[in-house]
Write a protein that holds these residues in place. Structure first.
Motif, PDB file in Angstrom:
ATOM      1  N   PHE A 495     -41.757  -5.171  49.845  1.00  0.00           N
ATOM      2  CA  PHE A 495     -41.902  -6.377  49.045  1.00  0.00           C
ATOM      3  C   PHE A 495     -40.516  -6.749  48.519  1.00  0.00           C
ATOM      4  O   PHE A 495     -39.860  -5.926  47.861  1.00  0.00           O
ATOM      5  N   ALA A 496     -40.083  -7.955  48.775  1.00  0.00           N
ATOM      6  CA  ALA A 496     -38.764  -8.381  48.294  1.00  0.00           C
ATOM      7  C   ALA A 496     -38.685  -9.896  48.354  1.00  0.00           C
ATOM      8  O   ALA A 496     -39.360 -10.550  49.169  1.00  0.00           O
ATOM      9  N   LYS A 497     -37.860 -10.454  47.488  1.00  0.00           N
ATOM     10  CA  LYS A 497     -37.613 -11.891  47.538  1.00  0.00           C
ATOM     11  C   LYS A 497     -36.648 -12.197  48.672  1.00  0.00           C
ATOM     12  O   LYS A 497     -35.987 -11.301  49.219  1.00  0.00           O
ATOM     13  N   SER A 498     -36.549 -13.455  49.013  1.00  0.00           N
ATOM     14  CA  SER A 498     -35.661 -13.861  50.096  1.00  0.00           C
ATOM     15  C   SER A 498     -34.213 -13.540  49.747  1.00  0.00           C
ATOM     16  O   SER A 498     -33.750 -13.814  48.638  1.00  0.00           O
ATOM     17  N   GLY A 499     -33.512 -12.912  50.700  1.00  0.00           N
ATOM     18  CA  GLY A 499     -32.119 -12.562  50.501  1.00  0.00           C
ATOM     19  C   GLY A 499     -31.886 -11.223  49.846  1.00  0.00           C
ATOM     20  O   GLY A 499     -30.740 -10.855  49.579  1.00  0.00           O
ATOM     21  N   ALA A 500     -32.961 -10.446  49.588  1.00  0.00           N
ATOM     22  CA  ALA A 500     -32.801  -9.141  48.939  1.00  0.00           C
ATOM     23  C   ALA A 500     -32.345  -8.067  49.905  1.00  0.00           C
ATOM     24  O   ALA A 500     -31.920  -6.995  49.477  1.00  0.00           O
ATOM     25  N   GLY A 501     -32.444  -8.317  51.215  1.00  0.00           N
ATOM     26  CA  GLY A 501     -31.986  -7.351  52.199  1.00  0.00           C
ATOM     27  C   GLY A 501     -33.089  -6.587  52.889  1.00  0.00           C
ATOM     28  O   GLY A 501     -32.826  -5.551  53.503  1.00  0.00           O
ATOM     29  N   LYS A 502     -34.319  -7.080  52.845  1.00  0.00           N
ATOM     30  CA  LYS A 502     -35.425  -6.338  53.476  1.00  0.00           C
ATOM     31  C   LYS A 502     -35.290  -6.322  54.988  1.00  0.00           C
ATOM     32  O   LYS A 502     -35.586  -5.300  55.627  1.00  0.00           O
ATOM     33  N   SER A 503     -34.865  -7.427  55.592  1.00  0.00           N
ATOM     34  CA  SER A 503     -34.696  -7.442  57.044  1.00  0.00           C
ATOM     35  C   SER A 503     -33.568  -6.512  57.473  1.00  0.00           C
ATOM     36  O   SER A 503     -33.675  -5.814  58.488  1.00  0.00           O
ATOM     37  N   PHE A 504     -32.497  -6.478  56.699  1.00  0.00           N
ATOM     38  CA  PHE A 504     -31.391  -5.570  57.006  1.00  0.00           C
ATOM     39  C   PHE A 504     -31.865  -4.118  56.960  1.00  0.00           C
ATOM     40  O   PHE A 504     -31.513  -3.305  57.817  1.00  0.00           O
ATOM     41  N   PHE A 505     -32.673  -3.782  55.958  1.00  0.00           N
ATOM     42  CA  PHE A 505     -33.208  -2.421  55.839  1.00  0.00           C
ATOM     43  C   PHE A 505     -34.055  -2.057  57.049  1.00  0.00           C
ATOM     44  O   PHE A 505     -33.885  -0.985  57.649  1.00  0.00           O
ATOM     45  N   LEU A 506     -34.965  -2.930  57.444  1.00  0.00           N
ATOM     46  CA  LEU A 506     -35.857  -2.624  58.559  1.00  0.00           C
ATOM     47  C   LEU A 506     -35.099  -2.555  59.884  1.00  0.00           C
ATOM     48  O   LEU A 506     -35.434  -1.751  60.754  1.00  0.00           O
ATOM     49  N   LYS A 507     -34.087  -3.370  60.042  1.00  0.00           N
ATOM     50  CA  LYS A 507     -33.308  -3.333  61.282  1.00  0.00           C
ATOM     51  C   LYS A 507     -32.552  -2.018  61.423  1.00  0.00           C
ATOM     52  O   LYS A 507     -32.543  -1.408  62.500  1.00  0.00           O
ATOM     53  N   THR A 508     -31.899  -1.585  60.348  1.00  0.00           N
ATOM     54  CA  THR A 508     -31.126  -0.353  60.437  1.00  0.00           C
ATOM     55  C   THR A 508     -32.023   0.860  60.661  1.00  0.00           C
ATOM     56  O   THR A 508     -31.722   1.730  61.478  1.00  0.00           O
ATOM     57  N   VAL A 509     -33.157   0.932  59.938  1.00  0.00           N
ATOM     58  CA  VAL A 509     -34.047   2.086  60.076  1.00  0.00           C
ATOM     59  C   VAL A 509     -34.705   2.103  61.446  1.00  0.00           C
ATOM     60  O   VAL A 509     -34.799   3.147  62.103  1.00  0.00           O
ATOM     61  N   SER A 510     -35.168   0.942  61.913  1.00  0.00           N
ATOM     62  CA  SER A 510     -35.816   0.896  63.230  1.00  0.00           C
ATOM     63  C   SER A 510     -34.817   1.224  64.335  1.00  0.00           C
ATOM     64  O   SER A 510     -35.177   1.856  65.335  1.00  0.00           O
ATOM     65  N   CYS A 511     -33.558   0.813  64.174  1.00  0.00           N
ATOM     66  CA  CYS A 511     -32.536   1.153  65.167  1.00  0.00           C
ATOM     67  C   CYS A 511     -32.308   2.669  65.210  1.00  0.00           C
ATOM     68  O   CYS A 511     -32.121   3.239  66.292  1.00  0.00           O
TER      69      CYS A 511
END
Length: 898
Positions: A495-511
């Protein structure tokens, strides 16, 4: 010429002498440690490993409730306890070796990540904290060791179970250590670095108290075991003497050596006692230890003050708390004597015409109040000792670490002194023996003793897995989502607001998970396009012109050689029934105006579906499921047949107008599925779907992936773990049937070796439905990042956050948040430069070409294979300038977003 005097010391050399003086552990019987303190009988201990809570982030009311619960915990004690806290260096060797062993196109990124982790470890101490409770059994004079062991096992089991229940009331969890875990704990307490690099293997442990045998021979001889010895040592000695009298022995007797025992496995080669430290010699060299003992305490302290000292950013530091409850009779006389002294001092001052000393008056008041509480049974008195054991590889390292600990202790207005000339007793007091050799105890009432609450922290890291982030205290958070022993499932919600970095987190962990797992992404904003290209993934674009998937595809199961035919047939039949129900859900999303169809409309659609499959020769019989499945055009023909005057199919006339509503969607569905999931990373881009079709596209993708996961479970596909990542899941949650399907996915995905990861920035829409709360309840891992003030209240209510946690989320920086598997812990998302570059979102990246319906079949599959093999044309990310190592993400420009 003057010479400096030699430092006085006592060398305890030889394994036998070291064992006799320092190693009390003699054997481990299951979950019981059998100790020998040099007395005639053994003593027994049980050890509980305790998981902690983040005391600092709790609300003040919750902290008070926790302290009150700890008071009840202390008041219920009828025997002494030892609480042992070990600050250990985080073991990174296995993690770094696993990264360096990765080959292929991910090798460069993995090496870059390994170098980044090594740099983190060099700049900050990576500490892992472990908490233990040592529970003793009552000492008895039973000389029959077998009977004494049985009695101790029964008593320790009852005490341990009751303590675990008491801990659960405090919100803590614990488990009892087994044989191997107990031995490892003792080894690390004596030689921490050697235990980390050379732990005792199972083979060595099995060789203790047993004869060594050849692996090529089968030995029928019965091995000797201490647990099976039913005679005491004195009885065994008397038996040997008696046998010696019956049979004449030579005058010169030769001592027969014994088998290798457990104490010999963990004992160091020598221990040298100096006035200022103890030097322990092991295989890797020397370790120096020093013990600090708390001697003075301030007048008033805040609850949980020990957390500030325990959380010190220093490895190789142990804390040992000895708690011994005292009966009121033991302390009443002492308290009465002190009360008389203070009262006499006050009266003497009054007779001399002087004002009474306020300190004496306050002390007298405290003693009288304590005596009253003792008489009512509201309070108890405890003898408590607190020791800090500091270790170092060199004397300089030991001194520097000792000075930092002393500074932290003094900053809280406490006073701790080194146990000069008694560091060997301090070493014994910090072993998991439950034996306070150093003493230095102080009397505390229940209220003051409860402020020692030690189970604070939030270390949720595992020994294996991938790095999710870093803790503010310096430790890495390494998790294996598929570790069923630690986690109930691999589901995650962010759960995060737009621009908080949730997509960055999921990309790095999934990679980081790609070497061992498949990752399938549902991407509503084309944010994973760059990552897909960089890892040679498969790109699938769903648009308002074509959905690329045939929803009528079936699960083509091939029976394994050793499978039961009846069970396999039942499984396939059940799958076919589920397929029909899922198609009904799909038509609800397509054709209903209010989100649901009537029962009559569903019955009509079900008849049409049955006839559509029968037209291809497919029935409930699993032997027919390998045939070519129908498609949406065939279904439309059968559904509208009666309206066109064709009554061959016998489905009845469509009086509901369903075929008229479906006709405008026919162009979306191809005659066959155009996606072959033969890649470890697949990006389903639904950005070009309009708001009406996005739930339909999400439903088709998740249902299609569900089919593939069932195939993998039956051994028909890849056996790797699967992560299904649905970005902005609230889009599907807006529709009732789509939400139900996703909730069912969350419930059952664990059985198929997968995990459902959902992200959303619209928490109110997600939490406003029963299905959304179900998905949340089924997620073992949760990550709350920066929240907006307009939505934070719903998050606080849902997760029962404290005001401190609420303020943390409102003030969190980009990439920061609260992560939990059982307890909330602050976490910061960091990445290496190459990972940050891969996780960057570039809107200008050209998309991989998508096959249109008019392309010939051969050309389609050639391009599809090219995309799967990574040979299709790939775009390059736009330049983002210099990447700062260790930051959340590169600074975005107008062509970039996260």
């Amino acid at each position: 010429m003057l010479t400096a005097p030699q430092t006085p010391s006592q060398m305890i050399n030889g394994t036998g002498n070291v064992i006799k003086t320092f190693v009390r552990l003699r054997e481990v019987a299951g979950e019981v440690a059998c100790l020998n303190f040099g007395r005639k009988v053994y003593e027994y201990r049980s050890i509980i490993k305790v998981n902690t809570v983040n005391f600092a982030l709790m609300a003040e009311d919750d902290q008070d409730a926790l302290i009150e619960g700890f008071k009840s915990f202390l008041n219920g004690l009828s025997y002494p306890l030892q609480i042992l806290i070990k600050n250990l260096p985080h073991r990174l060797d296995d993690y770094l070796n696993s990264l360096k062993s990765i080959q292929g196109d991910l090798a460069e990124v993995s090496r870059d990540h390994a170098q980044f982790v090594q740099q983190l470890a060099s700049k900050r101490a990576l500490v892992k904290r472990v908490f233990y409770i040592i529970v003793p059994a009552d000492a008895t004079l039973n000389r029959n060791r077998a009977e004494a062991l049985i009695n101790a096992q029964t008593q320790l089991r009852l005490r341990t179970d009751e303590l675990i229940r008491q801990l659960e009331r405090l919100g803590l969890t614990g488990h009892r250590l087994q044989e191997k875990e107990i031995i490892d704990l003792y080894q690390s307490s004596l030689l921490s670095e050697e235990a980390r690099q050379f732990p005792i293997s199972d083979n060595l442990l099995h060789g203790a108290n047993n004869l060594m045998v050849s692996t090529r021979e089968k030995s029928n001889s019965r091995s000797y075991s201490l647990e099976e010895d039913t005679m005491g040592e004195e009885e065994l000695t008397r038996g040997k003497k008696k046998a010696g009298k019956e049979k004449k022995q030579p005058e010169k007797k030769q001592k027969t050596p014994d088998f290798v025992s457990i104490p010999e496995l963990i004992a160091p080669s020598s221990i040298e006692v100096f006035p200022w430290y103890v030097r322990i010699a092991g295989e890797l060299g020397h370790e120096y230890t020093r013990t600090l003992t708390f001697v003075n305490y301030p007048r008033s302290v805040y609850p949980g003050w020990l957390d500030s000292i325990i959380q010190v950013d220093e490895p190789h530091v142990d804390f040992s708390i000895h708690i011994s409850p005292l009966s009121p009779q033991q302390v009443t006389a002492r308290l009465g004597k002190k009360a008389t002294e203070f009262r006499g001092s006050i009266m003497a001052s009054q007779r001399q015409g002087k004002a009474a000393d306020p300190n004496d008056a306050i002390a007298l008041s405290d003693i009288e109040a304590l005596r009253e509480k003792l008489a009512r049974g509201d309070e108890r008195i405890f003898s408590m000792s607190l020791f800090v054991q500091v270790r170092g590889r060199t004397r300089q390292e030991l001194s520097e670490r000792n000075n930092r600990l002393m500074s932290a202790i003094r900053s809280l207005d406490f006073r701790a002194l080194p146990a000069h000339w008694q560091h060997h007793a301090g070493l014994l007091s910090c072993l998991p023996d439950g034996d306070n050799q150093l003493g230095r105890a102080r009397l505390f009432g229940t209220g003051s003793a409860a402020t020692f609450y030690p189970f604070t922290g939030s270390d949720i890291s595992m020994d294996t897995g991938v790095m999710f982030g870093v803790h503010p205290s310096g430790s890495l958070i390494i998790l294996d989502p598929f570790n069923s022993k630690e986690l109930e499932n691999a589901n995650l919600v962010v759960f995060a607001k737009s621009g908080a970095g949730k997509s960055f987190f999921l990309k790095t962990v999934s990679c980081r998970l790609l070497p061992t797992s498949n990752v399938y992404v549902v991407d509503p904003e084309a944010e994973y396009n760059n990552l897909c290209n960089r890892v040679n993934g498969q790109y699938v674009r769903l648009s308002s012109e074509s959905l690329q998937l045939n929803p009528f595809d079936l699960y083509k199961a091939e029976r394994p050689a050793n499978a039961n035919q009846d069970e396999q047939d039942d499984e396939n039949s059940n799958f076919f029934r589920e397929k029909l129900l899922n198609l009904i859900t799909l038509f609800e999303l397509l054709l209903s105006d209010g989100g649901a169809l009537t029962q009559k409309e569903k019955a009509f659609l079900y008849r049409c579906l049955i006839k559509t499959y029968e037209n291809r020769g497919i029935t409930m019989d699993s032997s027919t499921h390998h045939r070519t499945p129908p498609n949406m055009q065939e279904f439309f023909v059968i559904m509208s047949s009666a309206s066109r005057g064709d009554h061959r199919f016998g489905v009845g006339e469509d009086t509901f107008g369903l075929h008229e509503r479906l006709e405008r969607y026919l162009h979306l569905f191809p005659s066959r599925t155009r996606v072959v999931l033969d890649n470890r990373f697949v990006d389903f881009n639904i950005r070009e779907l309009n708001d009406t079709l996005k739930p339909v596209g999400l439903f088709l993708i998740t249902e299609f992936l569900w089919t593939k996961m069932r195939q993998a479970r039956e051994g028909l596909g890849n056996q790797r773990h699967t992560i299904i990542l649905i970005d902005e899941a609230w889009l599907l949650m807006q529709f009732q049937q789509g939400a139900k399907f996703l909730a069912e996915f969350a419930r059952r995905i664990r059985k198929y070796g997968g995990g459902l990861w959902c992200t959303t920035q619209n928490s109110d829409d997600f939490l406003g439905s029963e299905e959304g709360r179900t998905i949340l309840a089924m997620a073992t891992m949760k990550f709350l990042m920066k929240q907006d003030s307009s939505t934070v209240e719903s998050v606080v209510r849902t997760f029962r956050l404290s005001p401190g946690q609420r303020n943390f989320l409102l003030a969190a920086r980009r990439g920061e948040g609260l992560f939990t598997t059982k307890n909330w812990t602050p976490m910061e998302v960091v990445a290496s430069p190459k990972e940050a570059e891969m996780a960057n979102t570039t809107l200008g990246t050209p998309a991989t070409s998508v096959v249109d319906e008019t392309i010939e079949e051969l050309e389609y599959y050639q391009q599809l294979n090219a995309m799967g093999n990574g040979t299709a044309k790939k775009g390059r990310p736009a330049s983002n300038g210099r990447t700062v190592q260790g930051t959340i993400a590169p600074k975005p420009d107008q062509n970039q977003r996260n």
